[in-house]
Design a protein around this motif. Structure first.
Motif, PDB file in Angstrom:
ATOM      1  N   LYS A 276      -5.733  -4.855   4.991  1.00  0.00           N
ATOM      2  CA  LYS A 276      -5.848  -3.777   4.000  1.00  0.00           C
ATOM      3  C   LYS A 276      -6.743  -2.632   4.485  1.00  0.00           C
ATOM      4  N   SER A 277      -7.859  -2.972   5.164  1.00  0.00           N
ATOM      5  CA  SER A 277      -8.716  -1.899   5.673  1.00  0.00           C
ATOM      6  C   SER A 277      -8.040  -1.126   6.797  1.00  0.00           C
TER       7      SER A 277
ATOM      8  N   ILE B 157      -8.840   0.109  -1.785  1.00  0.00           N
ATOM      9  CA  ILE B 157      -8.766  -1.154  -1.057  1.00  0.00           C
ATOM     10  C   ILE B 157      -9.795  -2.076  -1.689  1.00  0.00           C
ATOM     11  N   THR B 158      -9.393  -3.221  -2.184  1.00  0.00           N
ATOM     12  CA  THR B 158     -10.389  -4.138  -2.735  1.00  0.00           C
ATOM     13  C   THR B 158      -9.861  -5.559  -2.731  1.00  0.00           C
TER      14      THR B 158
ATOM     15  N   ALA C  99      -5.876   1.520   5.468  1.00  0.00           N
ATOM     16  CA  ALA C  99      -6.631   2.712   5.084  1.00  0.00           C
ATOM     17  C   ALA C  99      -6.968   3.553   6.311  1.00  0.00           C
TER      18      ALA C  99
ATOM     19  N   ASP D 190     -22.010   3.024  10.722  1.00  0.00           N
ATOM     20  CA  ASP D 190     -21.061   3.439   9.682  1.00  0.00           C
ATOM     21  C   ASP D 190     -21.048   4.953   9.480  1.00  0.00           C
TER      22      ASP D 190
ATOM     23  N   SER E 274      -9.488 -11.486   3.376  1.00  0.00           N
ATOM     24  CA  SER E 274      -9.917 -10.900   4.649  1.00  0.00           C
ATOM     25  C   SER E 274      -8.877 -11.204   5.715  1.00  0.00           C
TER      26      SER E 274
ATOM     27  N   ASP F 182     -12.450   2.344   0.305  1.00  0.00           N
ATOM     28  CA  ASP F 182     -12.370   1.027   0.931  1.00  0.00           C
ATOM     29  C   ASP F 182     -13.492   0.156   0.385  1.00  0.00           C
ATOM     30  N   GLU F 183     -13.159  -0.762  -0.503  1.00  0.00           N
ATOM     31  CA  GLU F 183     -14.140  -1.645  -1.139  1.00  0.00           C
ATOM     32  C   GLU F 183     -15.353  -0.843  -1.639  1.00  0.00           C
TER      33      GLU F 183
ATOM     34  N   PHE G 240     -16.558   4.663   1.649  1.00  0.00           N
ATOM     35  CA  PHE G 240     -16.656   3.394   2.368  1.00  0.00           C
ATOM     36  C   PHE G 240     -17.398   2.332   1.580  1.00  0.00           C
ATOM     37  N   GLN G 241     -17.363   1.115   2.169  1.00  0.00           N
ATOM     38  CA  GLN G 241     -17.936  -0.027   1.466  1.00  0.00           C
ATOM     39  C   GLN G 241     -19.458  -0.004   1.400  1.00  0.00           C
TER      40      GLN G 241
END
Lengths: 315, 540
Positions: free
Chosen positions: B42-43, B205-206, B46, A211, B38, B173-174, B90-91
């Motif tokens: 959506k991701s 984004i969620t 982004a 990541d 999912s 993103d989340e 990021f998530q």
């Protein structure tokens, strides 16, 4: 960092004690008495006894172990049974062939492997990657003595750039000595660099999927910058492990290459001493190699900590 | 003029279409939430705005940042924009930072990537930015490494990196999916404040509709790569047009129809003063080992047919307690008794078989090389004379039908099933020995809302049909509220509050329970919203 270093140093010391015990007692149980071997089949028992006491073989095992270790600590490895010369001297001559050869080969292998691995990883699945991977496959499959012979054929016999074997000696100057180590070092380095390049590539590919590499790109780094600044150092842990193992191998495993190039290295010394039941030389050389290998492991451990800050705080 | 405008964006990776004709826009200072389940794309939306798509991606359409067309920029000018004009959060805060660089280096890197300035000046700026996001220099100096920070703190570092250059657009993103509710609330507040302070546009984004309703000015609902509905948050919530949007909100606030609990049943599981210690690594060679007490003298009972919830944040000891109840880890003090026998290695199989478990991750908790039939029948190793032949086939068919699958599914492999179906298989595996108690360990946390609603219905139906008792462990308060009769709230290894679920949720006594309930984002009351809009409409 200091605590980490001390802990590693303590484990280095303990490993050496255990290794010395194992080496001493394993070699002691190997059949064949050096004294009767040296004097031949027809020797009189009292002659053998005299030689045994001269060689210091008639005292208890524990005393001999302590004498051996004590001597080594003072730099005295004892006297060779067969050559009747101090082992320190014999090792001293040869280590200045083996050690530079190992370092030379390791440097070459790293210099080849790093760019090849980085290149292949950055071009995953493309023709460049496949070419590098094909070449490394070949490098691993072909034995190093075959490379050695090919190198001799091309560079010594046809082109006459290097001599086909032998060691010029350091007294003729560093350039001459290094020149005579060049072909053996290349022969040793090629298979090692093939392994290292593959490790480098797969370690980098693992890191590229992380990541934080995406984070780096989101900050505005180019692919190349992300790879160099965030990828390489993270890929170093597995690569360092392999480099450490390769150094150990190059030091002790160069025996075939030493034979091909007629180099007076440690590998040949150990081979000759085993055939002659020269236990004191075998013990001493093996102990020296063990010491170097453990030392390299220690240095690799320190390198891990320098690369990865998480190790320092964990211990 | 809008800050970001995405027009007719279509995207495919190889032959697979990912996005179809996506159009939306964001104004400065506006929060736009893109939501969906999912696989809704959506991701990818982004990443398309960041122009960080996989190499094989093909895009058509326009992505305009102010008056610049992002799809037509060279890689070099895109690099100059990323991190400078567009920041991204990021998530996964645990992995989004480079573990080998200090947090200072990582924030400084963003700054110096885009501005020529001496290192000291960039460091001062980074320090100011970290302080702004809630990491003051006296406690979080630049020299800290990511592994020395918690998940929420790391997410603050990621945010500091993303906004260090005061970008006009921030993409998140989340950003709070991996965080605990109380941390989530703080991070969301921080994002809201930053948007207002810097007049940024925020593309959020969620999948969490409660977060969406709470945060966003506008909502974009996506399904299978298409925008199905979008509009102003209040307006959209009050007048949902598309059936998918309605279904999504219904599933999020899904209430299961739980049968009434019977009183006065015997306790089947008794936990008494359970204590679980973990040895910490030695810091000195000969010093006595230090211990971390993960569970500190917990006591509770579960009665026959009772449905109990266990809630708490990560690290509170709920997973440790679960493992102890399953007999997977020994206790240091206290006792756990299930079905009359102490839980432990010597537990008789007849008692052990009455407790089964369903784990969180339906993707990694099965052996991929076994067929469903074999997976299902594994618990039978506890039985002296396991059923064979026809009888076994009948049992497998029954249990598959029971969880809403088909008998022929027994011959399939696990990769042939979706996440929701896998969780049904996990429940079938737990049911096959006819247990009286099932432990659901975050069993619906990895599922999309619509699937989650179906699984919760299934659990309620099974509990009615088989008079099952269960312990439902979750960090999601709304789910626990809907499927349990009684709830235990755990903090730092202790149960700080327990009682009837509704009572605890409506009038929590312990301050920690109050914090938890207040922090959890709530779905708006849609009926109230609708009538409110109607009234305002009428009066207008």
């Amino acid at each position: 960092m200091l605590r980490y270093t001390l802990k590693r140093a303590l484990s280095l010391g303990l490993s050496l004690v255990v290794a010395s015990l194992v080496i001493f007692f394993v070699i002691e149980v190997v059949p064949g008495d050096p004294a009767s071997f040296m004097l031949g089949l027809n020797a009189q028992p009292d002659t053998i006894a005299a030689l045994r006491s001269e060689l210091g073989l008639d005292v208890s095992k524990l005393e001999r172990y302590l004498a051996w270790v004590g001597g080594m600590l003072q730099g005295d490895f004892g006297t060779s049974y067969t050559y009747r010369t101090p082992v320190t001297e014999m090792i001293g001559d040869r280590i200045w062939v083996s050690l530079p050869l190992a370092l030379y080969a390791l440097t070459l292998s790293t210099l080849i492997a790093f760019p090849a691995g980085v290149y292949a990883a950055s071009r995953r699945g493309k023709p460049g990657d496949m070419a590098v991977m094909g070449a490394t496959q070949l490098g691993i499959a072909v034995p190093n003595f075959w490379f050695a012979m090919m190198l001799v054929l091309i560079f010594a016999i046809n082109l006459r750039w290097f001599s086909a074997g032998g060691f010029a000696g350091w007294d003729k100057g560093a350039a001459a000595a290094m020149k005579s180590l060049t072909l053996p070092a290349i022969a040793l380095a090629l298979p090692q660099s093939a392994i290292l390049a593959r490790v480098m590539r797969s370690a980098l590919l693992d890191v590229l999927g992380e990541d934080f590499m995406r984070t780096a790109r989101a900050k505005g780094l180019t692919r190349r910058q992300a790879l160099m600044r965030h990828g390489l150092r993270n890929a170093m842990i597995p690569v360092l492990t392999i480099i450490g193992m390769q150094f150990s191998f190059l030091l002790a495993g160069a025996i075939i290459i030493e034979q091909v190039f007629f180099l007076p290295g440690l590998g040949r010394l150990i081979f000759q001493s085993i055939s002659a039941r020269d236990l004191i030389v075998v013990e001493s050389v093996v102990m020296l190699l063990v010491f170097l290998v453990i030392l390299v492991t220690f240095l690799v451990d320190l390198a891990y900590a320098a690369v990865d800050p998480r190790l320092k705080s964990r211990t | 003029m809008s800050l970001l405008s995405v027009q007719n964006l279509s995207l495919s990776i190889g032959p697979v279409p990912i996005l179809k004709d996506v159009t939306f826009s964001i104004a400065p200072g506006e929060i736009v939430a893109v939501t969906g389940e999912s696989g809704s794309g959506k991701s990818m939306t982004a990443l398309a705005v960041m122009q960080l798509l996989p190499d094989s991606a093909q895009t058509t359409g326009h992505i305009m940042l102010r008056d610049e067309e992002l799809t037509a920029q060279s890689e070099k000018s895109l690099c100059a924009m990323r991190g400078n004009c567009i920041g991204m959060v990021f998530q996964e805060p645990m992995t989004a930072l480079n573990p080998l660089h200090t947090i200072g280096q990582q924030v400084v890197e963003t700054i110096r990537m885009h501005a020529v300035m001496p290192k000291a000046e960039a460091e001062a700026e980074a320090a100011a930015m970290l302080t702004r996001v809630g990491l003051p220099q006296d406690r979080f100096p630049l020299s800290r490494y990511p592994h020395e920070l918690s998940g929420g703190q790391r997410q603050r570092v990621v945010i500091a990196m993303a906004i260090a250059r005061r970008p006009r657009l921030l993409i998140a993103d989340e950003p709070t999916t991996a965080l605990d509710v109380t941390t989530q609330a703080k991070i969301l507040d921080l994002l809201k404040d930053l948007v207002a302070e810097y007049d940024m546009g925020l593309l959020m984004i969620t999948h969490d509709l409660a977060v969406v309703a709470d945060m966003a000015d506008r909502i974009v609902v996506m399904r299978k790569g298409e925008v199905v509905e979008q509009g102003d948050t209040h307006h959209l919530l009050a007048n949902m047009k598309h059936p998918y949007t309605k279904a999504l909100f219904e599933a999020s606030g899904h209430q299961v129809d739980l049968p009434n609990a019977e009183d006065g049943n015997a306790a089947i599981l008794s936990v008494r003063n359970a204590v679980r210690d973990y040895a910490l690594p030695r810091t000195k060679l000969f010093a006595p080992r230090a211990y971390h007490r993960a569970v500190k003298g917990v006591s509770f009972d579960i009665h026959h047919g009772e449905r109990v919830g266990l809630v708490g944040e990560s690290g509170c000891g709920k997973s440790t307690l679960t493992r102890a109840i399953l007999g997977l880890e020994p206790l240091q003090d206290g006792s756990i008794t299930a079905f009359g026998a102490p839980v432990g290695p010597d537990m008789p199989a007849a008692s052990r078989i009455k407790t089964q478990v369903v784990f969180q991750d339906p993707y990694s908790s099965f052996n991929p090389r076994h067929r469903v039939a074999r997976i299902l029948t594994e618990p039978f190793h506890l039985v002296d004379t396991p059923p064979k032949g026809e009888a076994l086939t009948q049992i497998i068919s029954d249990v598959l039908t029971d969880v809403g699958l088909q008998p022929p599914d027994a011959q399939k492999y696990i990769h042939e099933f979706s996440g929701g179906q896998r969780q049904r298989i996990a429940i079938a595996r737990a049911l096959i020995t006819k247990p009286e108690l099932i432990i659901f360990d975050e069993a619906v946390s990895a599922l999309d809302v619509s699937i989650r609603a179906q699984i919760l219905d299934l659990i309620a139906a099974l509990s009615r049909r088989h008079n099952l008792a269960y312990l439902f462990i979750s960090h999601d308060l709304s789910v626990v509220r809907s499927v349990t009769d009684r709830v235990l709230v755990m903090q730092n290894g202790e149960i700080v509050e327990q009682g009837e679920t509704e009572t605890v949720f409506t009038s929590p006594k312990h301050p920690y329970t109050q914090t938890l309930i207040n922090a959890a984002p709530l779905l708006p009351d849609l009926a109230a919203l609708t009538s409110q809009t109607e009234t305002s409409h009428d009066s207008a």
